[in-house]
Design a protein around this motif. Structure first.
Motif, PDB file in Angstrom:
ATOM      1  N   GLY A 325       0.825  -1.208   0.000  1.00  0.00           N
ATOM      2  CA  GLY A 325       0.000   0.000   0.000  1.00  0.00           C
ATOM      3  C   GLY A 325       0.860   1.259   0.000  1.00  0.00           C
ATOM      4  O   GLY A 325       2.073   1.211   0.201  1.00  0.00           O
ATOM      5  N   GLU A 327       1.512   5.413   1.202  1.00  0.00           N
ATOM      6  CA  GLU A 327       1.236   6.373   2.261  1.00  0.00           C
ATOM      7  C   GLU A 327       0.111   7.309   1.843  1.00  0.00           C
ATOM      8  O   GLU A 327       0.070   7.783   0.705  1.00  0.00           O
ATOM      9  CB  GLU A 327       2.505   7.185   2.566  1.00  0.00           C
ATOM     10  CG  GLU A 327       2.295   8.144   3.723  1.00  0.00           C
ATOM     11  CD  GLU A 327       3.596   8.746   4.238  1.00  0.00           C
ATOM     12  OE1 GLU A 327       4.663   8.393   3.706  1.00  0.00           O
ATOM     13  OE2 GLU A 327       3.525   9.568   5.165  1.00  0.00           O
ATOM     14  N   ALA A 328      -0.795   7.565   2.799  1.00  0.00           N
ATOM     15  CA  ALA A 328      -1.936   8.440   2.522  1.00  0.00           C
ATOM     16  C   ALA A 328      -1.445   9.841   2.182  1.00  0.00           C
ATOM     17  O   ALA A 328      -0.566  10.385   2.852  1.00  0.00           O
ATOM     18  CB  ALA A 328      -2.858   8.490   3.739  1.00  0.00           C
ATOM     19  N   VAL A 330       0.426  11.112  -0.046  1.00  0.00           N
ATOM     20  CA  VAL A 330       1.762  11.372  -0.558  1.00  0.00           C
ATOM     21  C   VAL A 330       1.881  10.814  -1.969  1.00  0.00           C
ATOM     22  O   VAL A 330       1.510   9.670  -2.222  1.00  0.00           O
ATOM     23  CB  VAL A 330       2.828  10.706   0.349  1.00  0.00           C
ATOM     24  CG1 VAL A 330       4.215  10.851  -0.247  1.00  0.00           C
ATOM     25  CG2 VAL A 330       2.782  11.303   1.753  1.00  0.00           C
ATOM     26  N   ALA A 336       4.927   0.703  -3.672  1.00  0.00           N
ATOM     27  CA  ALA A 336       4.322   0.572  -2.346  1.00  0.00           C
ATOM     28  C   ALA A 336       5.323   1.053  -1.311  1.00  0.00           C
ATOM     29  O   ALA A 336       6.524   1.077  -1.556  1.00  0.00           O
ATOM     30  CB  ALA A 336       3.942  -0.874  -2.079  1.00  0.00           C
ATOM     31  N   VAL A 341       4.216   3.437   7.434  1.00  0.00           N
ATOM     32  CA  VAL A 341       3.635   4.742   7.079  1.00  0.00           C
ATOM     33  C   VAL A 341       2.130   4.806   7.352  1.00  0.00           C
ATOM     34  O   VAL A 341       1.555   5.894   7.410  1.00  0.00           O
ATOM     35  CB  VAL A 341       3.871   5.131   5.594  1.00  0.00           C
ATOM     36  CG1 VAL A 341       5.359   5.109   5.253  1.00  0.00           C
ATOM     37  CG2 VAL A 341       3.087   4.222   4.641  1.00  0.00           C
ATOM     38  N   ALA A 343      -1.386   4.833   9.181  1.00  0.00           N
ATOM     39  CA  ALA A 343      -1.819   5.271  10.516  1.00  0.00           C
ATOM     40  C   ALA A 343      -2.292   4.090  11.361  1.00  0.00           C
ATOM     41  O   ALA A 343      -2.021   4.033  12.562  1.00  0.00           O
ATOM     42  CB  ALA A 343      -2.936   6.307  10.393  1.00  0.00           C
TER      43      ALA A 343
ATOM     44  N   ASP B 174      -2.341  -5.669  -0.528  1.00  0.00           N
ATOM     45  CA  ASP B 174      -2.137  -4.793  -1.686  1.00  0.00           C
ATOM     46  C   ASP B 174      -1.992  -5.648  -2.949  1.00  0.00           C
ATOM     47  O   ASP B 174      -0.892  -5.902  -3.424  1.00  0.00           O
ATOM     48  CB  ASP B 174      -0.866  -3.967  -1.435  1.00  0.00           C
ATOM     49  CG  ASP B 174      -0.651  -2.904  -2.498  1.00  0.00           C
ATOM     50  OD1 ASP B 174      -1.451  -2.829  -3.454  1.00  0.00           O
ATOM     51  OD2 ASP B 174       0.324  -2.154  -2.355  1.00  0.00           O
ATOM     52  N   MET B 581       0.640  10.006  14.346  1.00  0.00           N
ATOM     53  CA  MET B 581       1.604  10.198  13.263  1.00  0.00           C
ATOM     54  C   MET B 581       2.858  10.970  13.681  1.00  0.00           C
ATOM     55  O   MET B 581       3.769  11.131  12.868  1.00  0.00           O
ATOM     56  CB  MET B 581       0.936  10.931  12.094  1.00  0.00           C
ATOM     57  CG  MET B 581      -0.259  10.203  11.477  1.00  0.00           C
ATOM     58  SD  MET B 581       0.066   8.475  10.968  1.00  0.00           S
ATOM     59  CE  MET B 581       1.323   8.684   9.704  1.00  0.00           C
TER      60      MET B 581
END
Lengths: 588, 588
Positions: A325, A327-328, A330, A336, A341, A343, B174, B581
């Motif tokens: 996945g 990072e939100a 970014v 991936a 990263v 949360a 993913d 974070m």
């Protein structure tokens, strides 16, 4: 897969920066004569090395092999004997032992940290050692001079092991029901007959002899827990000259097949007229056990802490390594990112980190009070420390282990499917830590002990003293965010205080009130205590030290995301015992 | 030690008294033609019998034996093949199958209960069946007529099994990263090459053939999840006349050694130019999977429910039988009372009972919506039902399984030391249920699915619809205690609504906000939903029916002791993403 590294930096931060424990050591001649800051640091370093390099590598193989029981003889997994020898030769089996009999006389404020390392590295392994240490402590407190001279030196050196034989198949929590019998031979020895179950280290191949401490009833003794005496029964009889004689009518009938701690021998022990000595007074056996209970319970609690730390270390390494996945928010050029990263992964890691670090502080805090109870110069100080120990030990045992399970489950979850597979070791930690909520008094028993004996029985006096100590500590000039945290904790202390008053009132009228509240109540005390530990740690943080900045962020997480759990617990307790007791037994 | 008895009375109460599901069945010609109230009751009875008498007795032996992998061939534990045959011969492998191809066409509102029974009896066993059912569903939805005719009848009869081959060693959550390749042979078939891991039922000896549904990439397809296609690859090629041909280049490389579900074959599957068919359109493979995901996720969620119920039944039996300690405040002539008299034991049992019963109701509720999404006469009704299913499926999957772990841990704790020993079976339930929080999308993924795709993506519209439904239901003339519960739930709904608004706002500005809230948010939705289910159940209780009185007391426990958990969750979420974070990755 374990790559356990003892958190030495955090341990030293706690000992010297947060609690200034070396000052306490210096004030006691007995302690000042055996250690100072440098000795302590060296011993922690050495323990960390043994834990990481010698004990941890046997954790998974030990789980795979388990203990073998063949014709009454128990064999530990490959490598255990060698690791045990290394451990003992380095002095750790004698760590807190009485110096008059070959012990090192080290304080509990140090040994709690060694305990954490060893449980983190290999819970099964450390259980052999912990039981010997517990048996030694009971013997030192209640045995006569003859028994101490004969048995303690070999227990401290690790040449002999020790056990505690309490549970029988029909009684565990309720020891008043035990049936094992003792017969007075009239020559200063007794014949023990009966069957004990769940005996940790009941038989094994690590030591030459095993010293069993056994609860049993003499003929004509009162019914229930007032008629129980304590006996010392060696596996091999010890001759006058200290050499080992014949086998002594104690046999291991089988070992249990368990969910975890598979390398720890959990034995059914048959005593068939086995010869032993009385320890302490007739019919005072349970009391003899209780004097050492606080140390044992704290030790088992620390198993929870150790497993949580081990799981955390592996989870962090995996979260840095595993990409999955993005990072939100970014724009990354990578397919991936490492999952650290995300949360939700951080939530899991921080739940673990913020509670384990607070737990470690609490272990040191309790260790210091155990030391004070033993070594403080004034009787008043010893008494005060003992009251805090009595109050908070059930909290430590149950809260460390409840959060230990939660933490290892989170650490397993970070690994996703790989956490469920044996090879990564995360699932073993879940299985191994689970027993710590059960043995040495189930966590339900701890909760009743807290609310009934430690709070209700003295009308909340010890708790008041403790809460007063917290309040006093909070009365300093906190800056910035820490002022908010201090306010929050102040409020929680007030809530706990008020809740206790309500419960004490209600308990006068309803016999079920304390039982219905017990578990949630213990958790409230636990979360408040961790808040207190966090304030202590935050107060020791210097503004520009990198590791202290991390501490501050972790502490902030605790206050913002963890401490609010007390709200629900209090609401649940407030509803009283009716919802818990209204069903008839047959309605379940 | 399992003595599992399907909770048939509670199931019928839910179907007919609480949800009047037979009315819904009557309104759909497709359903009305295959079942009515009596057929449904008879099927539940038959399923309960198979679960209790035929499947449950294999649960512990299956755990002890595990699956065997020898030279690429997987053997299931003793008795599994016979139980599988009985299960299939009784029609349960065809339960929800399409009637055009030999399925029974039964509704999900019924099958969720059969699923619960089978998972309760033996999770490992039911996984073989559940995967076949999932593969059949995907094939029925996306396969062409040729594929359906060739494969579905044998999948429904159980002669052939089915799998879902998604995960690879470097990607689980993913799937955009998968590397398995498909080559177009130009004759309507494709060659599949790659390695898949964690494939449940990848090989076994229960069926003559195994039908693998495999995600792979065709040459030149787009990167990421938009370039994945779905293929059907049989273990043995199926000839024109339906007979089995040669082995087809699919081999099982090994089976995983796991914490639990040891009788379920979790396989590494190697595809070495194996021949297969395309299912659905090129590059739409993930979408094909998603259409069946809601059913699969609900099924795996129900594993949590089933294990909780099994653990509860054993814990109640033990708590009635085990004597230890005396009832508080009662002068008893007994040495000790059954532990069910203790408030803390009741707390554990009622935590389990009140959440499992609400969960069962929620499963039926979701089953009915899945049925509506398929069978409702109007497109509008189908659309509405589908929106509820989409919103609540991640909640069911994660909440059932999170509480499933909590419940089995409690059920183990009731047993004390005996809960940690293998022979009693309680520890196995903990190990078996643990996987359900991980597979079929980890619960972290479910939480992100809920908050991101099901709430944020439509600005909370589906959630609003759902909360509106709850509010409408609460607007009736509740009496006595129930009026308080309705008020409480009303407040919780308002809190959830407000919390959602706050999060939607914050998520506009902070990319981490949803992730930091996700897990706790899902739990809030879960607890509110269970409150809704309890109000539905309470509204169906008659005043003088004994079982309904028990329901009312259990519901009261839920509102007083469980629902308050949302307070802390909301407080934790409110603190936002900063505490989660703020640490740099290297600070962990």
């Amino acid at each position: 897969m374990s790559n356990y590294q003892a958190p030495l930096q955090d341990m030293q931060f706690l000992l010297f920066d947060v609690f200034a424990v070396d000052q306490q050591w210096r004030q006691s001649p007995a302690l000042a004569s055996v250690l100072d800051r440098d000795t302590a640091s060296a011993m922690l370093h050495e323990a960390g090395k043994i834990a990481g390099e010698c004990v941890a590598p046997l954790n998974r193989s030990g789980d795979e092999e388990g203990v073998q029981w063949i014709d009454g003889v128990v064999t530990t997994p490959n490598g255990f004997k060698q690791a045990y020898d290394t451990f003992c030769e380095s002095g750790f089996s004698a760590l807190t032992g009485n110096t008059d009999y070959g012990g090192l006389g080290m304080p509990k404020s140090l040994s709690v940290l060694v305990d954490e390392m060893m449980y983190a590295a290999n819970s099964s392994f450390n259980l052999y050692v912990a039981l010997s240490s517990g048996a030694s402590m009971a013997l030192d407190a209640h045995g006569n001079e003859f028994l101490k001279q004969r048995f303690l030196p070999n227990l401290y050196s690790g040449r002999w092991g020790g056990t505690m034989c309490l549970t029988e198949s029909h009684c565990g929590s309720d020891l008043g029901l035990i049936r094992s019998k003792a017969e007075d031979f009239g020559d200063g020895t007794y014949g023990l007959t009966g069957t004990k179950i769940f005996i940790t280290g009941g038989d094994h191949d690590l030591s030459e002899n095993i010293v069993h401490l056994v609860l049993a009833k003499l003929p004509g003794s009162p019914a229930g827990s007032r008629g129980i005496s304590l006996f010392l029964v060696p596996k091999y009889w010890v001759n006058e000259d200290g050499t080992l004689g014949a086998a002594n009518g104690v046999t291991c009938g089988s070992v249990e097949h368990k969910m975890g701690i598979k390398a720890s021998a959990t034995c059914v022990m048959n005593f068939d007229g086995a010869r032993g000595y009385l320890v302490g007074e007739v019919n005072r056996g349970l009391q003899c056990m209780f004097t050492m209970m606080n140390c044992e319970r704290l030790s088992i609690g620390i198993q929870g802490l150790g497993c949580a730390e081990a799981s955390y270390q592996s989870a962090v390494a995996y979260a840095r390594d595993r990409v999955q996945g993005r990072e939100a928010g970014v724009k990354s050029t990578m397919d991936a990112d490492p999952i650290i990263v995300h949360a939700d992964v951080r939530r899991m890691l921080l739940d673990m980190k913020s509670t384990t670090e607070a737990g470690r502080a609490f272990a040191v805090y309790l260790g210091m009070h155990l030391d004070q109870a033993q070594y403080a110069p004034s009787a008043e100080a010893r008494y005060q420390a003992d009251a805090i120990v009595a109050l908070l030990t059930p909290v430590a045992k149950a809260f460390f282990t409840d959060l230990g399970l939660d933490s290892t489950v989170l650490g397993q979850q970070v690994f996703g499917g790989h956490g469920y597979i044996r090879e990564w070791g995360q699932e073993q930690l879940v299985r191994d830590v689970r027993i710590a909520q059960i043995y040495e008094g189930t966590n339900g028993i701890q909760a009743m002990d807290l609310i009934q004996r430690k709070v209700f029985a003295n009308q909340g006096e010890s708790l008041k003293t403790y809460l007063h100590e917290i309040r006093r500590f909070l009365q300093r000039d906190w800056q910035g965010e820490q002022a908010d945290f201090a306010d929050q904790l102040q409020q929680r202390v007030a809530q706990l205080s008020e809740l206790t008053e309500v419960l004490l009132q209600r308990a006068q009228h309803s016999p079920y009130e304390l039982g219905a509240a017990a578990c949630d109540y213990l958790h409230v005390v636990g979360y408040v205590t961790y808040g207190y530990m966090w304030m202590k740690m935050l107060s020791a943080c210097a503004p520009n030290t990198a590791s202290h900045l991390t501490k501050q962020k972790t502490g902030a997480y605790y206050f913002k995301r963890v401490l609010p759990r007390v709200d629900s617990l209090i609401a649940s307790i407030q509803s009283g015992s009716d919802p818990v007791m209204s069903l008839l037994a047959e309605e379940f």
